[in-house]
Design an enzyme around this catalytic site. Structure first.
Site, PDB file in Angstrom:
ATOM      1  N   ARG A  46     -25.221 -26.809   9.139  1.00  0.00           N
ATOM      2  CA  ARG A  46     -23.909 -27.296   9.546  1.00  0.00           C
ATOM      3  C   ARG A  46     -23.015 -27.286   8.309  1.00  0.00           C
ATOM      4  NH1 ARG A  46     -23.733 -30.461   5.759  1.00  0.00           N
ATOM      5  NH2 ARG A  46     -21.759 -31.157   6.592  1.00  0.00           N
ATOM      6  N   GLY A  47     -21.713 -27.475   8.580  1.00  0.00           N
ATOM      7  CA  GLY A  47     -20.754 -27.362   7.480  1.00  0.00           C
ATOM      8  C   GLY A  47     -20.014 -26.049   7.632  1.00  0.00           C
ATOM      9  N   ALA A  48     -18.688 -26.072   7.586  1.00  0.00           N
ATOM     10  CA  ALA A  48     -17.911 -24.891   7.940  1.00  0.00           C
ATOM     11  C   ALA A  48     -18.360 -23.619   7.221  1.00  0.00           C
ATOM     12  CB  ALA A  48     -16.425 -25.180   7.695  1.00  0.00           C
ATOM     13  N   ARG A  91     -20.101 -23.067  18.081  1.00  0.00           N
ATOM     14  CA  ARG A  91     -19.307 -24.255  17.750  1.00  0.00           C
ATOM     15  C   ARG A  91     -17.852 -23.814  17.613  1.00  0.00           C
ATOM     16  NH1 ARG A  91     -21.511 -28.032  13.099  1.00  0.00           N
ATOM     17  NH2 ARG A  91     -20.296 -29.561  14.276  1.00  0.00           N
ATOM     18  N   GLN A 198     -23.795 -37.638   8.426  1.00  0.00           N
ATOM     19  CA  GLN A 198     -23.814 -36.662   7.334  1.00  0.00           C
ATOM     20  C   GLN A 198     -23.671 -37.336   5.967  1.00  0.00           C
ATOM     21  OE1 GLN A 198     -22.065 -36.257  10.177  1.00  0.00           O
ATOM     22  NE2 GLN A 198     -21.843 -34.093  10.752  1.00  0.00           N
ATOM     23  N   ASP A 239     -12.654 -28.147   8.249  1.00  0.00           N
ATOM     24  CA  ASP A 239     -13.220 -27.146   9.148  1.00  0.00           C
ATOM     25  C   ASP A 239     -12.170 -26.152   9.609  1.00  0.00           C
ATOM     26  OD1 ASP A 239     -14.956 -29.747   9.429  1.00  0.00           O
ATOM     27  OD2 ASP A 239     -16.228 -28.040  10.010  1.00  0.00           O
ATOM     28  N   ASN A 249     -11.156 -31.996  10.392  1.00  0.00           N
ATOM     29  CA  ASN A 249     -12.374 -32.312   9.655  1.00  0.00           C
ATOM     30  C   ASN A 249     -13.178 -33.309  10.470  1.00  0.00           C
ATOM     31  OD1 ASN A 249     -13.892 -31.848   7.175  1.00  0.00           O
ATOM     32  ND2 ASN A 249     -13.483 -33.988   6.709  1.00  0.00           N
ATOM     33  N   LYS A 250     -14.346 -33.677   9.939  1.00  0.00           N
ATOM     34  CA  LYS A 250     -15.237 -34.579  10.662  1.00  0.00           C
ATOM     35  C   LYS A 250     -14.503 -35.805  11.217  1.00  0.00           C
ATOM     36  CE  LYS A 250     -18.428 -33.880  11.427  1.00  0.00           C
ATOM     37  NZ  LYS A 250     -18.667 -33.183  12.712  1.00  0.00           N
TER      38      LYS A 250
HETATM   39  C1  LIG Z   1     -17.533 -27.855   3.512  1.00  0.00           C
HETATM   40  S1  LIG Z   1     -17.036 -28.008   5.142  1.00  0.00           S
HETATM   41  C2  LIG Z   1     -17.952 -29.347   5.676  1.00  0.00           C
HETATM   42  C3  LIG Z   1     -17.370 -29.931   6.927  1.00  0.00           C
HETATM   43  O1  LIG Z   1     -18.168 -29.571   8.059  1.00  0.00           O
HETATM   44  C4  LIG Z   1     -18.647 -30.777   8.614  1.00  0.00           C
HETATM   45  O2  LIG Z   1     -18.812 -30.716   9.984  1.00  0.00           O
HETATM   46  P1  LIG Z   1     -20.315 -30.558  10.592  1.00  0.00           P
HETATM   47  O3  LIG Z   1     -21.245 -31.367   9.732  1.00  0.00           O
HETATM   48  O4  LIG Z   1     -20.166 -31.093  12.002  1.00  0.00           O
HETATM   49  O5  LIG Z   1     -20.592 -29.071  10.550  1.00  0.00           O
HETATM   50  C5  LIG Z   1     -17.605 -31.781   8.239  1.00  0.00           C
HETATM   51  O6  LIG Z   1     -16.450 -31.649   9.007  1.00  0.00           O
HETATM   52  C6  LIG Z   1     -17.383 -31.415   6.821  1.00  0.00           C
HETATM   53  O7  LIG Z   1     -16.233 -31.906   6.223  1.00  0.00           O
END
Ligand SMILES: CSC[C@H]1O[C@H](OP(=O)(O)O)[C@H](O)[C@@H]1O
Length: 355
Positions: A46-48, A91, A198, A239, A249-250
């Site tokens: 996960r993570g953009a 996603r 997270q 994101d 973002n989250k």
């Molecule tokens: C470096 S971008 C990380 C960004 O992605 C996360 O979402 P997820 O854990 O649901 O993929 C979150 O928004 C982070 O800031």
């Protein structure tokens, strides 16, 4: 050395299962696009930027599978695009996923005249480039962003925008790493970031592993620490960023941004240019993923809410540009007038390769 959550070795994509951290460090092997799509959907990865990299490896596996079949070029490209669409459907919010797949599809089209095995080999190399470039981009972003941080201070971060969310080094946490490497005394406050945790599970683990001072708080404690004057800056990842500087973002990021403004604390966003979507005039059109209610009603197997209760579980929110003090990219920093400054940053030459 910051972790690299995605490895590509001997034709196998290896990813650490981020759902199990910090209790268990389990690396899973992936050899096909379908399994990688499921890993993105279920947040093994996960993570953009990281899901963009994973999707690129997925597309490379799709190309290898198609190249082993005796297909006419047009049909091979058609099926490649279809399998990329399956990856794209995992996603909806992080634009890096679509950016990476579009880059793979462009190369697939441009090299379609090659012999199939050479065509697939070129796409595998492109996926490896996307991966390797990301860490270089994060280090450049860190150099630009660390200049915004004081010589000594406490920085709050939300979610995980660290090495685990990228090809390595991190975006928001990359700025913190760069500041520390520049000799600044930065300690980090990480909020837990319900409902996927997270911050508690990933940021705390990642920073502790790298010897960076981190204090974990509950999401509802951020305002109290700001009121006490214990937070000097906030830095988060993103994101998707629209042309006017609105930031998806989250979930919970918007709340932190409002609190930061109320307390006169700078609120910084660190994101590579692959997260900026100039096709969207503002954040109102950014699709917001809604995830499984069980993420809210359960922590692992522990039930936290009565069976059958109604649940709303948006995974992201959109922070308006007026609450964002600066947007840090790998080629420079934008402040205020984001529509003009983001367009200018996007027009700068690539830092490396294509980005
Ligand atoms: C470096 S971008 C990380 C960004 O992605 C996360 O979402 P997820 O854990 O649901 O993929 C979150 O928004 C982070 O800031």
């Amino acid at each position: 050395m910051a972790i690299k959550p995605i490895l590509f070795e001997d034709g196998i994509c290896r990813m650490i299962d981020q759902r199990l951290l910090p209790a268990e460090e389990l690396w899973r092997d992936y050899r096909d696009d379908g399994a990688i799509a499921e890993a993105i959907r279920t947040m093994v990865v996960r993570g953009a930027p990281a899901i963009g990299i994973a999707a690129a490896y997925g597309a490379a596996f799709a190309a290898a599978a198609l190249a082993s079949q005796s297909l006419p070029v047009a049909e091979r490209l058609h099926q490649f695009r279809q399998r990329c669409q399956h990856l794209a459907a995992t996603r909806p919010t992080a634009v890096n996923l679509f950016w990476a797949l579009a880059r793979m599809e462009r190369l697939a089209e441009a090299t379609s005249a090659l012999a199939p095995l050479d065509w697939a080999a070129g796409l595998r190399q492109e996926a490896c480039r996307i991966d390797a470039e990301d860490e270089l981009i994060n280090r450049a972003m860190g150099r630009h962003g660390q200049a915004l941080l004081s010589q000594q201070g406490t920085v709050l971060t939300h979610c995980n925008a660290g090495a685990l969310a990228t090809g390595g080094y991190g975006t928001a946490l990359g700025v913190i790493r760069a500041a520390i490497e520049a000799g600044k005394q930065i300690d980090v406050v990480a909020d837990e970031t319900r409902p996927f945790w997270q911050g508690a599970r990933l940021t705390a683990w990642e920073l502790q592993r790298d010897g960076i001072d981190v204090t974990l708080i509950c999401d509802n404690m951020a305002g109290y620490l700001m009121q006490q004057g214990r937070i000097d800056a906030v830095i988060v990842g993103a994101d998707r960023i629209s042309a006017n500087g609105d930031v998806a973002n989250k979930i919970g990021t918007y709340s932190v941004a409002v609190l930061a403004q109320a307390h006169g604390i700078p609120f910084y966003v660190a994101a590579p240019r692959s997260t900026i979507d100039l096709s969207l005039a503002d954040g109102s059109a950014i699709p917001i993923e809604e995830r499984d209610p069980r993420e809210v009603t359960h922590c692992g197997n522990q039930q936290l809410a009565p069976a059958g209760v109604a649940v709303y579980n948006p995974a992201f929110d959109v922070t308006p540009a007026r609450l964002v003090s600066a947007i840090i990219t790998e080629v420079g920093v934008a402040r205020a007038d984001y529509r003009t400054q983001l367009a200018e940053l996007m027009a700068r030459p690539p830092l490396c390769g294509h980005v």
